[in-house]
Design an enzyme around this catalytic site. Structure first.
Site, mmCIF file in Angstrom:
data_model
loop_
_atom_site.group_PDB
_atom_site.id
_atom_site.type_symbol
_atom_site.label_atom_id
_atom_site.label_comp_id
_atom_site.label_asym_id
_atom_site.label_seq_id
_atom_site.Cartn_x
_atom_site.Cartn_y
_atom_site.Cartn_z
ATOM 1 N N GLY A 110 0.740 -1.041 0.112
ATOM 2 C CA GLY A 110 0.060 0.145 0.070
ATOM 3 C C GLY A 110 0.927 1.271 -0.232
ATOM 4 O O GLY A 110 0.641 2.257 -0.748
ATOM 5 N N SER A 111 2.022 1.254 0.676
ATOM 6 C CA SER A 111 2.714 2.312 0.880
ATOM 7 C C SER A 111 3.414 2.546 -0.456
ATOM 8 O O SER A 111 3.914 3.612 -0.930
ATOM 9 C CB SER A 111 3.885 2.100 2.044
ATOM 10 O OG SER A 111 3.426 1.930 3.245
ATOM 11 N N THR A 132 7.134 -5.605 5.591
ATOM 12 C CA THR A 132 5.687 -6.147 6.204
ATOM 13 C C THR A 132 5.776 -7.696 6.493
ATOM 14 O O THR A 132 6.654 -8.491 6.146
ATOM 15 C CB THR A 132 4.835 -6.031 5.082
ATOM 16 O OG1 THR A 132 3.560 -7.073 5.387
ATOM 17 C CG2 THR A 132 5.139 -6.496 3.901
ATOM 18 N N ASP A 134 3.602 -9.639 6.279
ATOM 19 C CA ASP A 134 2.896 -10.525 5.098
ATOM 20 C C ASP A 134 3.790 -11.253 4.067
ATOM 21 O O ASP A 134 3.213 -12.011 3.571
ATOM 22 C CB ASP A 134 1.867 -9.755 4.414
ATOM 23 C CG ASP A 134 0.744 -8.779 5.357
ATOM 24 O OD1 ASP A 134 0.616 -9.529 6.526
ATOM 25 O OD2 ASP A 134 0.227 -7.831 5.194
ATOM 26 N N ARG A 178 -2.717 -11.059 5.332
ATOM 27 C CA ARG A 178 -3.592 -10.417 4.323
ATOM 28 C C ARG A 178 -4.240 -11.597 3.320
ATOM 29 O O ARG A 178 -4.413 -12.511 3.609
ATOM 30 C CB ARG A 178 -2.981 -9.348 3.808
ATOM 31 C CG ARG A 178 -3.198 -8.136 4.496
ATOM 32 C CD ARG A 178 -2.875 -6.570 3.613
ATOM 33 N NE ARG A 178 -2.535 -5.612 4.342
ATOM 34 C CZ ARG A 178 -3.511 -4.786 4.957
ATOM 35 N NH1 ARG A 178 -4.752 -5.110 4.823
ATOM 36 N NH2 ARG A 178 -3.187 -3.920 5.686
ATOM 37 N N GLU A 194 -1.468 -30.217 11.376
ATOM 38 C CA GLU A 194 -1.886 -31.437 10.607
ATOM 39 C C GLU A 194 -2.220 -30.557 9.373
ATOM 40 O O GLU A 194 -2.575 -31.353 8.312
ATOM 41 C CB GLU A 194 -3.033 -31.933 11.419
ATOM 42 C CG GLU A 194 -2.434 -32.987 12.386
ATOM 43 C CD GLU A 194 -1.685 -32.510 13.645
ATOM 44 O OE1 GLU A 194 -2.141 -31.254 13.969
ATOM 45 O OE2 GLU A 194 -1.312 -33.134 14.165
HETATM 46 O O1 F6P Z 1 -0.014 -5.753 6.751
HETATM 47 C C1 F6P Z 1 0.191 -6.230 7.860
HETATM 48 C C2 F6P Z 1 -1.149 -6.738 8.683
HETATM 49 O O2 F6P Z 1 -0.701 -6.995 10.140
HETATM 50 C C3 F6P Z 1 -1.963 -7.844 8.175
HETATM 51 O O3 F6P Z 1 -1.253 -8.974 8.214
HETATM 52 C C4 F6P Z 1 -3.289 -7.689 8.756
HETATM 53 O O4 F6P Z 1 -4.092 -7.890 7.834
HETATM 54 C C5 F6P Z 1 -3.241 -5.961 8.787
HETATM 55 O O5 F6P Z 1 -1.748 -5.417 8.725
HETATM 56 C C6 F6P Z 1 -3.959 -5.545 10.196
HETATM 57 O O6 F6P Z 1 -4.063 -4.287 9.943
HETATM 58 P P1 F6P Z 1 -4.503 -3.232 11.409
HETATM 59 O O7 F6P Z 1 -2.903 -3.189 12.197
HETATM 60 O O8 F6P Z 1 -4.751 -1.918 10.775
HETATM 61 O O9 F6P Z 1 -5.386 -3.933 11.888
#
Ligand code: F6P
Length: 326
Positions: A110-111, A132, A134, A178, A194
């Site tokens: 996003g950034s 990140t 993710d 995400r 599992e």
């Molecule tokens: O992008 C990092 C993250 O931690 C994702 O894994 C998660 O869906 C989101 O940010 C949560 O965002 P917020 O902290 O705005 O709830």
């Protein structure tokens, strides 16, 4: 790119969801900049601070004793205003006012989308550093913070296993990520789960429940099923399993603890390398790109490519998980 205008002042910010290692990257950016005779400015609160003119001039000491700290000392935010051209123009105005000619953005996709627009609309050079949990960005094997996040989630799973085996239950563990199954797949394999539900693979839920029932009859009575948040809600999955199998099922959503904690050694090394590479890339005249590490080599990838949806394609890991289960 030697004909590029000499960079004299740069700004650095952290943006979006925080992660372990952002501070390490910040330290690397600041100290590399000073090493090359460039004046570094930190922008507080990400793009929000860029718009609101929240700049602080940093020196080598400004980043002392932060490389081992989780979160980000210069704060972060998710800025709605920066998504609008008006907000971005204000940001450019503030950068120009200080004669800053290069910007380093430590954050996620996003950034980088915002940084890409900034590059298109101004002559500010901009380089991204992927940070990140993710690990959903193209152009780098690992994003800063993602390996630490797997470690944090794994620590939780190890503890959950103690109660799972003692009470002989089924446990659903929802992890972050995400639309990317990176954390879920790694943590499932490393934690001996599992089953794992990934956003990239459509699950055969009925088959999973059949497996649970038939394993139960053979004496395998405790199960851990990891669910990536992009594949479904842990509570719903647990409810459905209990309904379809009749076995007691518990759920835990690990949530934001996965973003916290001190960066591990790998993330500190990665952040130190990427932060420094971002500065040298700006010096070389690069812009509108992200620095990443692929097969241990620093590489640049256009923001437009880095932000495209990344697939967790490592089916080999999933097959291995199924081979190794009891
Ligand atoms: O992008 C990092 C993250 O931690 C994702 O894994 C998660 O869906 C989101 O940010 C949560 O965002 P917020 O902290 O705005 O709830």
């Amino acid at each position: 790119m030697s004909s590029a205008k000499k960079i004299k002042r740069i700004a650095v910010l952290t943006s979006g969801g925080d992660c372990a290692g952002m501070n390490t990257a910040l330290r690397s950016v600041v100290r590399t900049a000073i090493y090359y005779g460039i004046k570094p400015f930190a922008v507080m609160y990400g793009y929000k601070g860029l718009i609101e003119d929240d700049f602080v001039e940093f020196n080598r000491r400004s980043v002392s004793n932060i490389m081992n700290r989780g979160g980000t000392v210069i704060k972060t935010a998710r800025s709605e205003e920066f998504k609008n051209k008006k907000g971005r123009l204000k940001a450019v105005e503030n950068l120009k006012k200080r004669k800053i000619d290069g910007l380093i953005v430590i954050g996620g996709n996003g950034s980088f989308k915002g940084a890409h627009l900034l590059c298109a609309e101004s002559d500010i050079r901009c380089i991204g550093v992927p940070g990140t949990i993710d690990n959903d960005i193209n152009g780098t094997d690992y994003c800063i913070g993602s390996i630490t996040a797997v470690g944090v989630a794994l620590d939780a799973i190890d503890k959950i296993r103690d109660t799972v085996t003692s009470l002989e239950r089924i446990f659903v563990v929802e992890v972050m990520g995400r639309e990317c199954g990176y954390i879920a797949m790694r943590v499932a394999l490393a934690g001996g789960a599992e089953e794992v539900l990934l956003p990239e693979v459509k699950p055969d839920f009925k088959k999973i429940c059949r497996e649970i029932r038939s394993a139960h009859k053979k004496g395998k009575v405790s199960w851990i099923l990891v669910v990536a948040e992009g594949a479904g809600h842990g509570h719903k999955v647990a409810h459905d399993i209990e309904k379809m199998t009749g076995y007691e099922t518990r759920v835990i959503v690990l949530g934001h603890i996965q973003r916290g904690g001190a960066p591990n050694a790998i993330d500190r090394i990665l952040a130190s390398r990427l932060g420094s590479s971002a500065v040298t890339s700006l010096i070389k005249g690069e812009s509108d790109k992200m620095v990443g590490i692929i097969a241990n080599k620093a590489m640049l990838t256009d923001f437009s490519k880095a932000c495209k949806k990344k697939q967790e394609t490592d089916q080999k890991l999933y097959r291995l998980l199924k081979i190794l289960e009891a």
